[in-house]
Write an enzyme that holds these catalytic residues in place. Structure first.
Site, short mmCIF file in Angstrom:
data_model
loop_
_atom_site.label_atom_id
_atom_site.label_comp_id
_atom_site.label_asym_id
_atom_site.label_seq_id
_atom_site.Cartn_x
_atom_site.Cartn_y
_atom_site.Cartn_z
N ARG A 20 5.87 -12.94 9.38
CA ARG A 20 6.51 -11.68 9.02
C ARG A 20 7.85 -11.58 9.72
NH1 ARG A 20 2.67 -7.88 9.18
NH2 ARG A 20 4.06 -6.12 9.29
N GLU A 76 0.88 -1.16 0.00
CA GLU A 76 0.00 0.00 0.00
C GLU A 76 0.92 1.22 0.00
OE1 GLU A 76 -2.75 0.38 3.29
OE2 GLU A 76 -3.46 2.30 2.50
N LYS A 122 4.47 0.57 9.78
CA LYS A 122 4.51 1.84 9.05
C LYS A 122 4.05 3.00 9.92
CE LYS A 122 3.66 0.09 4.46
NZ LYS A 122 2.55 -0.03 3.52
P1 ATP Z 1 1.39 -2.04 8.21
O1 ATP Z 1 2.74 -1.86 8.85
O2 ATP Z 1 0.61 -0.80 8.17
O3 ATP Z 1 0.65 -3.26 8.70
P2 ATP Z 1 2.25 -3.45 5.90
O4 ATP Z 1 3.69 -3.39 6.25
O5 ATP Z 1 1.49 -4.71 6.00
O6 ATP Z 1 1.54 -2.31 6.69
P3 ATP Z 1 1.78 -3.39 3.05
O7 ATP Z 1 2.09 -2.26 2.16
O8 ATP Z 1 0.41 -3.91 3.04
O9 ATP Z 1 2.11 -2.85 4.45
O10 ATP Z 1 2.81 -4.56 2.80
C1 ATP Z 1 3.10 -5.07 1.53
C2 ATP Z 1 3.53 -6.49 1.62
O11 ATP Z 1 4.67 -6.63 2.44
C3 ATP Z 1 2.44 -7.34 2.21
O12 ATP Z 1 2.27 -8.48 1.40
C4 ATP Z 1 2.96 -7.72 3.56
O13 ATP Z 1 2.52 -8.98 3.92
C5 ATP Z 1 4.47 -7.64 3.38
N1 ATP Z 1 5.11 -7.28 4.65
C6 ATP Z 1 4.91 -6.18 5.38
N2 ATP Z 1 5.63 -6.20 6.51
C7 ATP Z 1 6.33 -7.36 6.50
C8 ATP Z 1 7.27 -7.98 7.39
N3 ATP Z 1 7.62 -7.41 8.54
N4 ATP Z 1 7.79 -9.16 7.04
C9 ATP Z 1 7.44 -9.74 5.88
N5 ATP Z 1 6.57 -9.23 5.01
C10 ATP Z 1 6.01 -8.05 5.30
#
Ligand code: ATP
Ligand code: MG
Length: 558
Positions: free
Chosen positions: A262, A37, A272
């Site tokens: 994650r 996003e 974020k």
């Molecule tokens: P927020 O921190 O607001 O929850 P987000 O990090 O999930 O947001 P996205 O932009 O939706 O933000 O993430 C894009 C992709 O990156 C998604 O498929 C998510 O699963 C993956 N992602 C985000 N954070 C991690 C992480 N810490 N480890 C692995 N994958 C991640």
């Protein structure tokens, strides 16, 4: 299969893909996507997901889409879209002809919503957010049905159309899926599909005032793009039944959702919301502050794409949440920098060493190898003269027994240059050493002799008249706690910020080859650590970020 291939195909996601291929489920196609996003900069957690999704596509000769999941106009911007493209491509991945945007599918999403309404699978609800939450029930108690749940298809179609036209205010009505208010899975209790938001979108501007919710939109985005394996993080496991429900009800192409754990890192926050707070409230200098776990920050700190990819490989993927030691990331970095970083000499806390038996005004250009790990990197010439700088702590007036550096009467090697022997030194009124006087052994030119003489200590140095003033920025963890995230009892995560995470050294002396550095070049400052030139550098005034120390603290722990 070679043993290397066995290892390569051993992660659980590949097993699922291999099985799908065996079953002919997606006609042997593997199509993944990375769906950020655009509401912030990418961080190391995203890098894990990028490496995984693009990596799988590469391995199976499939495709990976870069798709912006831009369904919430309130938090998204073009700046974020651009930064994300830049970071993905810096990591070394290519998303092909074009990037995809969920917002391009807004008309399609709307058609799907109308279809659900026509099928009796969705209804317009007038409850507000708080009421919806109240009606939803809890894990222990079933929810209650909305009083608007039994509206006729005709009424729902008309209301939805009026929502789209902008006849209602923000939050006044929502469209909900009609599933089961008694489902043990809270996500299945008539989730919201569309909400009203009178807000300008960074791409569609004011064309829409209703926006689809993540759970509705995401599976459809995957389906529209022909994604076969939709890989997301573990917290979406409970959403999978809903992901499947929408696709089944609509009878469209049905990708498989797979969840993995994650990335969490010690001493680091990766949400974020928190990263935005660090930037907006000026705890750091910006998204690319070298202390930030963002890709832009890591790049500025001196991380290479290769080191991040190798880290992602090293940690692998699994189904259970855990926290990775930050030292492991540094280990991956060090392994890579050791191969590529040019060795140079920079004195951080300079004191002058005068070679009394070396002619005044004489300059010798000595050969210094650029990288003993890689002969192809060649060598350069460095100037040597009567006055050089060495580190203040490479000299002791009154050394303990096993001190191998310089002390009165003792001999030490100046790297690439000569053996020097201390014959005298001077101090100021406060007792600080101001000058060290030495003689040198002309037979040791290049820094060695074949007379079998033992000189244990070797110091880096910089010729004083040729030295360039450099600024060094040394970093420590941004947080003092291994887990800096707030808990319920303990306030805000910013309470855990390390007040000493940045130390600036202004008075350093660098060898002249570093006078006009381009940014983002990796160096090893001999004996001191890996450093990377910063974009703040100006001609004749280089600035370096300490990337990582030389000493590994992870390999030992393994
Ligand atoms: P927020 O921190 O607001 O929850 P987000 O990090 O999930 O947001 P996205 O932009 O939706 O933000 O993430 C894009 C992709 O990156 C998604 O498929 C998510 O699963 C993956 N992602 C985000 N954070 C991690 C992480 N810490 N480890 C692995 N994958 C991640
Ligand atoms: Mg997310």
């Amino acid at each position: 299969m070679s043993s290397e291939e066995t290892v390569k195909s051993s992660n659980f996601i590949k097993k699922i893909i291999d099985k799908d291929n065996e079953d002919g489920l997606y006609s042997n196609k593997v199509h993944t996507r990375f769906p950020p996003e655009p509401n912030g900069y990418l961080h190391i957690g995203h890098a894990k997901s990028i490496c995984l999704n693009f990596g799988l596509a590469e391995e199976y000769r499939g495709k990976c889409n870069l798709r912006f999941d831009d369904t919430n106009p309130l938090k998204e911007s073009v700046e974020y879209v651009e930064s994300i493209k830049k970071d993905v491509s810096w990591l070394g991945y290519d998303w092909g002809e074009k990037a995809f945007f969920a917002s391009d599918y807004f008309p399609k999403f709307y058609e799907y919503a109308v279809q659900l309404v026509k099928q009796g699978d969705a209804y317009v609800c007038d409850l507000n957010g708080e009421q919806i939450r109240e009606y939803r029930g809890t894990l222990k108690e079933p929810g209650r049905e909305s009083p608007y749940r039994d509206r006729s298809v005709e009424e729902n179609l008309e209301l939805l159309e009026r929502m789209r036209k902008g006849e209602f205010g923000t939050g006044e009505k929502v469209l909900r899926a009609k599933i089961d208010m008694a489902s043990p899975n809270l996500n299945m209790r008539d989730p919201v599909i569309y909400r009203i938001a009178h807000a300008k979108h960074h791409r569609t501007e004011n064309e829409w005032c209703i926006y689809p919710m993540y759970d509705f939109a995401h599976g459809l985005e995957d389906s529209i793009e022909g994604v076969t394996h939709s890989i997301c993080t573990l917290e979406f496991e409970d959403h999978r039944p809903l992901y499947d429900w929408f696709l089944d009800k609509l009878g469209v192409f049905h990708p498989r959702q797979i969840e993995f754990a994650r990335l969490n890192l010690t001493y680091t926050v990766l949400s974020k919301r928190k990263l935005i707070k660090l930037v907006e409230e000026r705890f750091v200098s910006g998204w690319d502050d070298p202390r930030m776990p963002t890709i832009a920050g890591l790049k500025r700190r001196g991380f290479t794409p290769e080191s991040i990819r190798s880290f992602a490989d090293m940690i692998g993927v699994s189904k259970s949440n855990s926290t990775v030691d930050f030292a492991q990331l540094e280990y991956a970095l060090r392994e890579d920098l050791n191969k590529r970083a040019q060795r140079v000499m920079v004195v951080q806390d300079p004191v002058k060493l005068i070679i009394t038996d070396y002619p005044e005004g004489k300059v010798e250009w000595l050969t210094a190898e650029n990288n003993p790990e890689n002969e192809e990197d060649g060598s350069r010439e460095i100037p040597f003269s009567r006055e050089v700088y060495i580190e203040r702590d490479d000299f002791m007036e009154d050394p303990p027994r096993k001190y191998f550096r310089l002390a009165p009467g003792k001999e030490m090697r100046l790297k690439h240059a000569y053996y020097v022997k201390c014959v005298d030194y001077k101090k100021d009124a406060n007792g600080n050493i101001t000058e060290i006087h030495c003689t040198h052994d002309p037979a040791s030119r290049g820094g060695w002799t074949d007379d079998g003489r033992k000189v244990k200590g070797t110091a880096h140095w910089v010729s004083a008249p040729h030295a360039v003033d450099a600024e060094l920025r040394l970093y420590d963890h941004l947080f003092t706690k291994e887990n800096p995230n707030e808990t319920e009892e303990e306030g805000d995560f910013t309470d855990n910020i390390n007040p000493d995470s940045l130390t600036v050294l202004k008075n350093c002396k660098a060898e002249p080859s570093l006078a006009d550095v381009k940014p983002y070049l990796n160096y090893q400052f001999l004996r001191k650590g890996y450093y990377t030139s910063d974009p703040d550098s100006e001609p004749g005034k280089p600035v370096f970020n300490r990337t990582v120390s030389l000493k590994d603290s992870w390999a030992k722990k393994k």
